[in-house]
Design an enzyme around this catalytic site. Structure first.
Site, PDB file in Angstrom:
ATOM      1  N   HIS A  20     -18.628  34.127  54.700  1.00 28.58           N
ATOM      2  CA  HIS A  20     -17.914  33.017  54.060  1.00 28.58           C
ATOM      3  C   HIS A  20     -16.670  32.672  54.879  1.00 28.58           C
ATOM      4  O   HIS A  20     -16.443  33.239  55.952  1.00 28.58           O
ATOM      5  CB  HIS A  20     -17.576  33.341  52.602  1.00 28.58           C
ATOM      6  CG  HIS A  20     -16.731  34.567  52.430  1.00 28.58           C
ATOM      7  ND1 HIS A  20     -15.404  34.618  52.815  1.00 28.58           N
ATOM      8  CD2 HIS A  20     -17.013  35.791  51.928  1.00 28.58           C
ATOM      9  CE1 HIS A  20     -14.919  35.818  52.540  1.00 28.58           C
ATOM     10  NE2 HIS A  20     -15.883  36.549  52.008  1.00 28.58           N
ATOM     11  N   HIS A  23     -14.418  35.400  56.527  1.00 30.97           N
ATOM     12  CA  HIS A  23     -14.924  36.023  57.752  1.00 30.97           C
ATOM     13  C   HIS A  23     -14.775  35.074  58.928  1.00 30.97           C
ATOM     14  O   HIS A  23     -14.412  35.472  60.034  1.00 30.97           O
ATOM     15  CB  HIS A  23     -16.410  36.374  57.620  1.00 30.97           C
ATOM     16  CG  HIS A  23     -16.737  37.169  56.398  1.00 30.97           C
ATOM     17  ND1 HIS A  23     -17.610  36.734  55.442  1.00 30.97           N
ATOM     18  CD2 HIS A  23     -16.275  38.374  55.975  1.00 30.97           C
ATOM     19  CE1 HIS A  23     -17.708  37.639  54.487  1.00 30.97           C
ATOM     20  NE2 HIS A  23     -16.891  38.639  54.775  1.00 30.97           N
ATOM     21  N   CYS A 128     -13.325  54.378  45.324  1.00 27.42           N
ATOM     22  CA  CYS A 128     -13.848  53.042  45.014  1.00 27.42           C
ATOM     23  C   CYS A 128     -15.036  52.817  45.934  1.00 27.42           C
ATOM     24  O   CYS A 128     -14.880  52.796  47.158  1.00 27.42           O
ATOM     25  CB  CYS A 128     -12.809  51.943  45.233  1.00 27.42           C
ATOM     26  SG  CYS A 128     -13.566  50.306  45.196  1.00 27.42           S
ATOM     27  N   CYS A 131     -14.765  49.603  48.212  1.00 23.05           N
ATOM     28  CA  CYS A 131     -13.935  49.750  49.418  1.00 23.05           C
ATOM     29  C   CYS A 131     -14.472  50.847  50.322  1.00 23.05           C
ATOM     30  O   CYS A 131     -14.090  50.932  51.475  1.00 23.05           O
ATOM     31  CB  CYS A 131     -12.509  50.175  49.104  1.00 23.05           C
ATOM     32  SG  CYS A 131     -11.589  49.088  48.066  1.00 23.05           S
ATOM     33  N   CYS A 145      -9.308  50.080  41.031  1.00 29.46           N
ATOM     34  CA  CYS A 145      -9.068  49.919  42.467  1.00 29.46           C
ATOM     35  C   CYS A 145      -8.120  48.746  42.713  1.00 29.46           C
ATOM     36  O   CYS A 145      -8.292  47.676  42.126  1.00 29.46           O
ATOM     37  CB  CYS A 145     -10.413  49.661  43.136  1.00 29.46           C
ATOM     38  SG  CYS A 145     -10.275  48.744  44.656  1.00 29.46           S
ATOM     39  N   HIS A 148     -10.365  45.697  44.374  1.00 25.64           N
ATOM     40  CA  HIS A 148     -11.459  45.083  43.638  1.00 25.64           C
ATOM     41  C   HIS A 148     -11.229  44.988  42.137  1.00 25.64           C
ATOM     42  O   HIS A 148     -11.968  44.291  41.441  1.00 25.64           O
ATOM     43  CB  HIS A 148     -12.764  45.848  43.897  1.00 25.64           C
ATOM     44  CG  HIS A 148     -13.210  45.738  45.316  1.00 25.64           C
ATOM     45  ND1 HIS A 148     -12.809  46.620  46.291  1.00 25.64           N
ATOM     46  CD2 HIS A 148     -13.972  44.810  45.934  1.00 25.64           C
ATOM     47  CE1 HIS A 148     -13.335  46.256  47.439  1.00 25.64           C
ATOM     48  NE2 HIS A 148     -14.033  45.163  47.263  1.00 25.64           N
ATOM     49  N   LYS A 298      -8.797  33.979  43.834  1.00 26.85           N
ATOM     50  CA  LYS A 298      -9.413  34.840  44.834  1.00 26.85           C
ATOM     51  C   LYS A 298     -10.902  34.467  44.956  1.00 26.85           C
ATOM     52  O   LYS A 298     -11.556  34.210  43.950  1.00 26.85           O
ATOM     53  CB  LYS A 298      -9.273  36.296  44.353  1.00 26.85           C
ATOM     54  CG  LYS A 298      -9.552  37.280  45.443  1.00 26.85           C
ATOM     55  CD  LYS A 298      -9.283  38.694  45.010  1.00 26.85           C
ATOM     56  CE  LYS A 298      -9.978  39.582  46.039  1.00 26.85           C
ATOM     57  NZ  LYS A 298      -9.804  40.976  45.834  1.00 26.85           N
ATOM     58  N   LYS A 301     -17.544  36.906  44.029  1.00 21.75           N
ATOM     59  CA  LYS A 301     -18.927  36.692  43.631  1.00 21.75           C
ATOM     60  C   LYS A 301     -18.999  36.202  42.192  1.00 21.75           C
ATOM     61  O   LYS A 301     -19.667  35.235  41.879  1.00 21.75           O
ATOM     62  CB  LYS A 301     -19.675  38.012  43.751  1.00 21.75           C
ATOM     63  CG  LYS A 301     -20.950  37.873  44.510  1.00 21.75           C
ATOM     64  CD  LYS A 301     -21.646  39.197  44.558  1.00 21.75           C
ATOM     65  CE  LYS A 301     -22.725  39.113  45.628  1.00 21.75           C
ATOM     66  NZ  LYS A 301     -23.292  40.389  45.946  1.00 21.75           N
TER      67      LYS A 301
HETATM   68  N1  MSP Z   1     -16.163  46.160  57.645  1.00 22.69           N
HETATM   69  C1  MSP Z   1     -14.766  46.111  57.425  1.00 22.69           C
HETATM   70  C2  MSP Z   1     -14.012  46.048  58.731  1.00 22.69           C
HETATM   71  C3  MSP Z   1     -14.306  47.146  59.697  1.00 22.69           C
HETATM   72  S1  MSP Z   1     -13.479  46.912  61.195  1.00 22.69           S
HETATM   73  C4  MSP Z   1     -13.721  48.280  62.042  1.00 22.69           C
HETATM   74  C5  MSP Z   1     -14.418  44.885  56.584  1.00 22.69           C
HETATM   75  N2  MSP Z   1     -15.317  43.916  56.543  1.00 22.69           N
HETATM   76  S2  MSP Z   1     -15.221  42.582  55.660  1.00 22.69           S
HETATM   77  O1  MSP Z   1     -16.431  41.873  55.924  1.00 22.69           O
HETATM   78  O2  MSP Z   1     -14.948  42.911  54.308  1.00 22.69           O
HETATM   79  O3  MSP Z   1     -13.976  41.778  56.110  1.00 22.69           O
HETATM   80  C6  MSP Z   1     -13.807  41.424  57.417  1.00 22.69           C
HETATM   81  C7  MSP Z   1     -12.700  40.427  57.631  1.00 22.69           C
HETATM   82  O4  MSP Z   1     -12.835  39.257  56.836  1.00 22.69           O
HETATM   83  C8  MSP Z   1     -11.320  40.981  57.364  1.00 22.69           C
HETATM   84  O5  MSP Z   1     -10.471  40.669  58.439  1.00 22.69           O
HETATM   85  C9  MSP Z   1     -10.896  40.258  56.136  1.00 22.69           C
HETATM   86  O6  MSP Z   1      -9.528  40.109  56.029  1.00 22.69           O
HETATM   87  C10 MSP Z   1     -11.579  38.924  56.309  1.00 22.69           C
HETATM   88  N3  MSP Z   1     -11.650  38.256  55.032  1.00 22.69           N
HETATM   89  C11 MSP Z   1     -12.543  38.489  54.025  1.00 22.69           C
HETATM   90  N4  MSP Z   1     -12.196  37.689  52.979  1.00 22.69           N
HETATM   91  C12 MSP Z   1     -11.090  36.983  53.281  1.00 22.69           C
HETATM   92  C13 MSP Z   1     -10.378  35.926  52.674  1.00 22.69           C
HETATM   93  N5  MSP Z   1     -10.644  35.509  51.449  1.00 22.69           N
HETATM   94  N6  MSP Z   1      -9.396  35.330  53.403  1.00 22.69           N
HETATM   95  C14 MSP Z   1      -9.127  35.662  54.700  1.00 22.69           C
HETATM   96  N7  MSP Z   1      -9.791  36.634  55.290  1.00 22.69           N
HETATM   97  C15 MSP Z   1     -10.592  37.485  54.531  1.00 22.69           C
HETATM   98  O7  MSP Z   1     -13.357  44.861  56.012  1.00 22.69           O
END
Ligand code: MSP
Length: 502
Positions: A20, A23, A128, A131, A145, A148, A298, A301
């Site tokens: 999304h 990411h 959690c 996480c 948590c 979450h 936020k 899902k």
């Molecule tokens: N798998 C771990 C990271 C391991 S690195 C060795 C992880 N993955 S994640 O898919 O949950 O998130 C990855 C990235 O997406 C993070 O930098 C996170 O901050 C970013 N984002 C996920 N949701 C977000 C928002 N709503 N807004 C901005 N970035 C966010 O954590």
């Protein structure tokens, strides 16, 4: 010869859900920086990828009735597909299920067992599972948590520990000696305080999770996902304690790890401690950006309010999204995404300010410039002044102050719009065609400058502009042509939630 490249990383994305906007954000930031550096002929390595082990992924694969690896293959491919859609140019895509990475993780684990930095014990704590992390009682929000908001479980298991506590003083010393290591600085203090409050050894293996890298000398345990995933930054470049690939020296130390604020601690505390234990140099910088909410909420899902980047791109084009996320919010701070704000910026900044300026000038150039675009920049004051802004814009991009860079570029766009209004070229066409030509020459050069500045942020737009401005064509000049609008105007609809998934 020094072959060290500027090494930029993104986090590895979990494959338990579709990608999304959140990411996309981290990866787009890495791409903007990488494109900018490449344009200055600085050799760059951009590594991204997917984080594929752990109980969450095991669980979702079970729910979907597929093998974990098959599930990972699918979602990992979705991420790569999205990076293509978003025009992200990465050099390497690592998956934590890659055999070379898994071998590296196993070798690291065995090495640290030997040095005593990893030891066997048993753990009881509040866990959690979303996480995949343990929390202290004091860190919880009520009984839940802090990330979450879901209940944590009390878990007890035999586990290997990593001696994080041993590195407390070394970490504090490193932060003090390298004030940019934890960036931006306003986020650093929280980490420093956390380390100062005393580090405990952390559990780095699981006996209840089958979908993970097995500990070589004791395969009843799999390696904790974070310990596994963090190592990607090094293994992806050929690091292995049993013998590095020669490429490792070209990348290491990493120049910047871009991460979201919620995973700053993993990257600012655990990862450098792991490297200290391994005797490997620490990265130069870990930079934590903020979080996007959607219409004030936020993304989650249960609310079904995930912004899918593809949907925004389909309606507005990829560059509008790339522009919006870096213009709307200072990189580092939290921000809110709403379709209203998006449309407003699209129409005002892109369709009006930039798009109209460009088509007005190009259409006049097509009509009045004798079918030739100018080859040499004139001595005009406006071109000289705008050119002098380049170092400041570059500095902003290099310091990840993306919104400052875009703001300055738009100051340039406004200056040109004001100049066009003041000089009234449509009147000059009737009264003074020679002055009009000179004016259009100046404007063409200013637009070339703007297209160059925009390139890392909006590569498609910049290349369309460059093509129409005859940049990179033969030296005998290019016939100017009428151009379709760069950004067709959108109706200002009032449907704030129209782009979302369920
Ligand atoms: N798998 C771990 C990271 C391991 S690195 C060795 C992880 N993955 S994640 O898919 O949950 O998130 C990855 C990235 O997406 C993070 O930098 C996170 O901050 C970013 N984002 C996920 N949701 C977000 C928002 N709503 N807004 C901005 N970035 C966010 O954590």
């Amino acid at each position: 010869m020094n072959t060290k490249k500027y090494y930029i990383t993104t986090p590895l994305y979990y494959v338990n859900d579709k990608p999304h906007l959140g990411h996309a954000y981290t990866t787009l930031a890495a791409d903007v920086l990488a494109r900018h550096l490449r344009s200055k002929d600085i050799p760059v390595l951009l590594q991204t990828g997917t984080d594929e082990h752990g109980s969450n992924i095991e669980k979702i694969a079970r729910e979907k009735g597929v093998a974990p690896k098959a599930w990972c293959d699918g979602v990992s491919a979705d991420f790569r597909e999205l990076w293509k859609t978003l025009n992200i140019k990465y050099d390497y895509f690592i998956r934590t299920t890659d055999p070379a990475h898994e071998a590296g993780v196993q070798a690291v684990f065995e090495k640290l067992l030997k040095t005593g930095d990893i030891y066997l014990g048993s753990y009881e704590g509040l866990y959690c599972s979303s996480c995949e992390a343990f929390y202290d009682e004091t860190e919880l929000k009520g009984k839940n948590c802090p990330v979450h908001g879901r209940p944590v479980e009390r878990v007890s298991e035999e586990t290997y520990f990593f001696k994080l506590s041993k590195y407390e003083a070394a970490l504090l010393e490193h932060y003090a000696k390298h004030p940019d290591f934890l960036s931006p600085r306003y986020r650093a203090q929280e980490i420093v305080n956390f380390v100062k409050s005393g580090l405990k050894d952390i559990s780095v293996s699981r006996t209840k999770v089958a979908w993970g890298v097995p500990v070589k000398s004791n395969p009843r345990h799999t390696v904790y996902v974070w310990f596994d995933a963090l190592l990607n930054y090094a293994t992806g470049r050929g690091y292995n304690p049993d013998g590095n690939s020669p490429d490792f020296a070209d990348a290491w130390p990493a120049d910047v790890h871009l991460v979201g604020k919620e995973i700053f601690r993993f990257h600012g505390v655990i990862w450098p401690a792991m490297l200290l234990a391994l005797g490997v140099a620490l990265p130069r910088k870990v930079y934590a950006h903020g979080w996007w909410t959607v219409n004030g909420d936020k993304m989650s899902k249960s609310k079904g309010n995930f912004i899918k980047a593809e949907d925004v791109v389909r309606e507005f084009g990829v560059d509008a999204l790339r522009y919006f996320v870096f213009r709307e919010v200072t990189f580092g701070q939290d921000g809110d995404f709403s379709m209203d704000a998006f449309r407003r910026r699209y129409n005002a900044d892109l369709a009006n300010d930039l798009g109209n300026l460009f088509s007005r000038l190009m259409n006049m150039a097509a009509k009045y410039l004798d079918h030739r675009l100018p080859e040499k920049p004139g001595e005009s004051e406006i071109f000289r002044e705008l050119s002098s802004w380049t170092p400041e814009i570059h500095r902003s991009v290099e310091a990840l102050r993306f919104s400052d860079a875009l703001e300055k570029i738009w100051q340039g766009v406004s200056r040109l719009n004001r100049l066009v209004d003041a000089r009234k070229p449509w009147e000059l066409a009737k009264t003074d065609p020679e002055t009009l030509k000179l004016f259009l020459h100046e404007m063409v050069w200013c637009l070339r400058l703007i297209a160059g500045w925009l390139d890392p942020f909006m590569p498609d737009t910049a290349s369309r502009m460059h093509m129409q401005l005859g940049v990179g064509r033969t030296s005998d000049g290019t016939p100017p042509q009428k151009v379709p609008p760069l950004f067709p105007r959108m109706q200002p609809e009032n449907k704030p939630n129209d782009i979302r998934t369920n």
